[in-house]
Motif scaffolding. Structure first.
Motif, PDB file in Angstrom:
ATOM      1  N   CYS A   1       0.781  -1.837  -0.030  1.00 24.34           N
ATOM      2  CA  CYS A   1      -0.464  -0.155   0.376  1.00 24.34           C
ATOM      3  C   CYS A   1       0.583   1.389  -0.019  1.00 24.34           C
ATOM      4  CB  CYS A   1      -0.977  -0.210   1.174  1.00 24.34           C
ATOM      5  SG  CYS A   1      -2.083   1.559   0.913  1.00 24.34           S
ATOM      6  N   VAL A   2       2.015   1.496   0.590  1.00 24.59           N
ATOM      7  CA  VAL A   2       3.077   2.236   0.771  1.00 24.59           C
ATOM      8  C   VAL A   2       2.962   2.199  -0.644  1.00 24.59           C
ATOM      9  CG1 VAL A   2       5.120   2.659   1.627  1.00 24.59           C
ATOM     10  CG2 VAL A   2       3.574   2.307   3.169  1.00 24.59           C
ATOM     11  N   ASP A   3       3.023   1.699  -1.445  1.00 24.63           N
ATOM     12  CA  ASP A   3       3.964   1.594  -2.719  1.00 24.63           C
ATOM     13  C   ASP A   3       2.866   2.392  -3.972  1.00 24.63           C
ATOM     14  OD1 ASP A   3       7.163   1.361  -2.133  1.00 24.63           O
ATOM     15  OD2 ASP A   3       6.804  -1.131  -2.948  1.00 24.63           O
ATOM     16  N   LYS A   4       1.857   1.834  -3.283  1.00 25.59           N
ATOM     17  CA  LYS A   4       0.678   1.383  -5.031  1.00 25.59           C
ATOM     18  C   LYS A   4      -0.854   2.535  -4.294  1.00 25.59           C
ATOM     19  CE  LYS A   4       1.863  -3.268  -6.444  1.00 25.59           C
ATOM     20  NZ  LYS A   4       2.174  -2.484  -7.821  1.00 25.59           N
ATOM     21  N   CYS A   5      -0.928   2.957  -2.758  1.00 27.01           N
ATOM     22  CA  CYS A   5      -1.918   3.395  -2.461  1.00 27.01           C
ATOM     23  C   CYS A   5      -1.854   4.812  -3.242  1.00 27.01           C
ATOM     24  CB  CYS A   5      -2.491   3.090  -1.131  1.00 27.01           C
ATOM     25  SG  CYS A   5      -2.775   1.944  -0.827  1.00 27.01           S
ATOM     26  N   SER A   6      -2.935   5.652  -3.693  1.00 29.16           N
ATOM     27  CA  SER A   6      -3.214   6.783  -3.401  1.00 29.16           C
ATOM     28  C   SER A   6      -4.004   7.570  -2.801  1.00 29.16           C
ATOM     29  CB  SER A   6      -4.151   6.942  -5.194  1.00 29.16           C
ATOM     30  OG  SER A   6      -3.666   6.059  -6.096  1.00 29.16           O
ATOM     31  N   VAL A   7      -4.174   7.007  -2.244  1.00 30.06           N
ATOM     32  CA  VAL A   7      -5.247   8.127  -0.657  1.00 30.06           C
ATOM     33  C   VAL A   7      -3.814   8.613   0.538  1.00 30.06           C
ATOM     34  CG1 VAL A   7      -6.696   8.569   1.115  1.00 30.06           C
ATOM     35  CG2 VAL A   7      -7.334   7.639  -0.642  1.00 30.06           C
ATOM     36  N   GLU A   8      -3.443   9.467   0.575  1.00 27.11           N
ATOM     37  CA  GLU A   8      -1.762   9.683   1.385  1.00 27.11           C
ATOM     38  C   GLU A   8      -2.636   9.616   2.805  1.00 27.11           C
ATOM     39  OE1 GLU A   8       0.530  13.632   2.724  1.00 27.11           O
ATOM     40  OE2 GLU A   8      -1.352  13.434   1.825  1.00 27.11           O
ATOM     41  N   ILE A   9      -3.462   9.176   3.417  1.00 29.01           N
ATOM     42  CA  ILE A   9      -3.399   9.225   4.972  1.00 29.01           C
ATOM     43  C   ILE A   9      -3.820   7.508   5.036  1.00 29.01           C
ATOM     44  CG2 ILE A   9      -6.022   9.040   4.963  1.00 29.01           C
ATOM     45  CD1 ILE A   9      -6.186  10.855   7.402  1.00 29.01           C
ATOM     46  N   GLU A  10      -4.321   7.206   4.028  1.00 32.35           N
ATOM     47  CA  GLU A  10      -3.838   5.629   4.153  1.00 32.35           C
ATOM     48  C   GLU A  10      -2.893   4.582   3.638  1.00 32.35           C
ATOM     49  OE1 GLU A  10      -6.180   2.015   1.936  1.00 32.35           O
ATOM     50  OE2 GLU A  10      -6.319   3.663   1.284  1.00 32.35           O
ATOM     51  N   ARG A  11      -2.332   5.285   3.021  1.00 37.06           N
ATOM     52  CA  ARG A  11      -0.142   5.261   2.736  1.00 37.06           C
ATOM     53  C   ARG A  11       0.417   5.680   4.227  1.00 37.06           C
ATOM     54  NH1 ARG A  11      -0.770   8.774  -1.448  1.00 37.06           N
ATOM     55  NH2 ARG A  11       1.084  10.288  -0.618  1.00 37.06           N
ATOM     56  N   ASN A  12      -0.029   6.475   5.311  1.00 40.30           N
ATOM     57  CA  ASN A  12       0.874   6.739   6.211  1.00 40.30           C
ATOM     58  C   ASN A  12      -0.056   6.288   7.076  1.00 40.30           C
ATOM     59  OD1 ASN A  12       1.558   9.471   4.736  1.00 40.30           O
ATOM     60  ND2 ASN A  12       0.167  10.402   6.151  1.00 40.30           N
ATOM     61  N   LEU A  13      -0.934   5.176   7.592  1.00 31.22           N
ATOM     62  CA  LEU A  13      -1.160   4.114   8.136  1.00 31.22           C
ATOM     63  C   LEU A  13      -0.303   2.853   7.674  1.00 31.22           C
ATOM     64  CD1 LEU A  13      -3.446   3.056  10.319  1.00 31.22           C
ATOM     65  CD2 LEU A  13      -4.485   3.003   8.821  1.00 31.22           C
ATOM     66  N   ALA A  14      -0.700   2.858   6.413  1.00 35.36           N
ATOM     67  CA  ALA A  14       0.395   1.732   5.901  1.00 35.36           C
ATOM     68  C   ALA A  14       1.905   1.946   6.292  1.00 35.36           C
ATOM     69  CB  ALA A  14       0.172   1.303   5.060  1.00 35.36           C
ATOM     70  N   GLN A  15       2.481   2.621   6.435  1.00 40.83           N
ATOM     71  CA  GLN A  15       3.979   2.734   6.695  1.00 40.83           C
ATOM     72  C   GLN A  15       3.150   2.564   8.749  1.00 40.83           C
ATOM     73  OE1 GLN A  15       7.112   3.019   5.050  1.00 40.83           O
ATOM     74  NE2 GLN A  15       7.630   2.766   7.268  1.00 40.83           N
TER      75      GLN A  15
END
Length: 213
Positions: free
Chosen positions: A173-187
């Motif tokens: 998700c960090v690599d592929k997701c487009s929604v910033e808040i979702e990438r932050n959660l994944a990280q």
């Protein structure tokens, strides 16, 4: 020990809804500039939210099981932290799917296809394990029957495998997701679960055991 995960998840979902309404859905890199403002059903954002929600639910289940199978405070405290954290994160992800108007379950789509892979290829789920790292039905039954030190060791081994699978998915998700808040959660998941893996290695060592290969 009783978690108020429903209330926590609902509050988190409302907060995140307000963030989205205020414009928190952003595109952070050139590779994501063409992504729609609201994710579509076959996007990495939706796929991650669906699959990680399922993955998290099993972690919560295993943590509740071990709570009743041991009196060891270290393991019970870890289990509580994992259950509380992952139940709330699951509520966030399901809340996003609701806000995006997307189904929480997409029939006909194999888990992890949004990562460019299938969880099990042509072999199908292995004894109920839907994704890499997830415990099988047989393993869950063993955990339910184990007690004391045996339950602690099995839980720590199963959860280490579970976290490794979760970290792999979160990095996707960090690599592929487009929604910033979702990438932050994944990280955040990557960072927290890698730390917990290191802790579980130490807890296993103290019990004369080690993670499974």
């Amino acid at each position: 020990m009783r978690l108020t995960r429903t209330h926590g998840a609902s509050i988190a979902a409302v907060v995140l809804a307000l963030l989205f309404a205020g414009g928190a859905v952003t595109v952070a890199s050139a590779e994501r500039e063409e992504a729609p403002a609201t994710p579509v059903s076959d996007s990495a954002d939706a796929g991650f939210a669906r699959d990680m929600s399922v993955h998290h639910q099993q972690a919560v289940e295993m943590s509740f099981i071990v709570r009743d199978r041991t009196q060891d405070e270290e393991v019970r405290r870890l289990a509580y932290d994992i259950a509380n954290t992952q139940a709330n994160q699951r509520g966030m992800m399901l809340g996003w799917l609701d806000m995006w108007g997307l189904p929480k379950v997409e029939s006909g789509t194999e888990p992890m296809t949004w990562m460019g892979m299938e969880a099990h290829g042509d072999t199908g789920p292995l004894d109920g394990a839907l994704m890499p790292g997830m415990a099988t039905k047989t393993e869950l039954d063993r955990l339910r029957k184990a007690t004391g030190k045996d339950a602690e060791i099995l839980y720590l081994q199963l959860m280490t495998d579970h976290h490794k699978g979760g970290v792999h998915m979160a990095r996707g998700c960090v690599d592929k997701c487009s929604v910033e808040i979702e990438r932050n959660l994944a990280q955040g998941m990557v960072d927290a679960q890698e730390s917990e893996i290191a802790l579980m290695v130490d807890l296993l060592k103290a019990r004369g055991a080690k993670p499974r290969d």
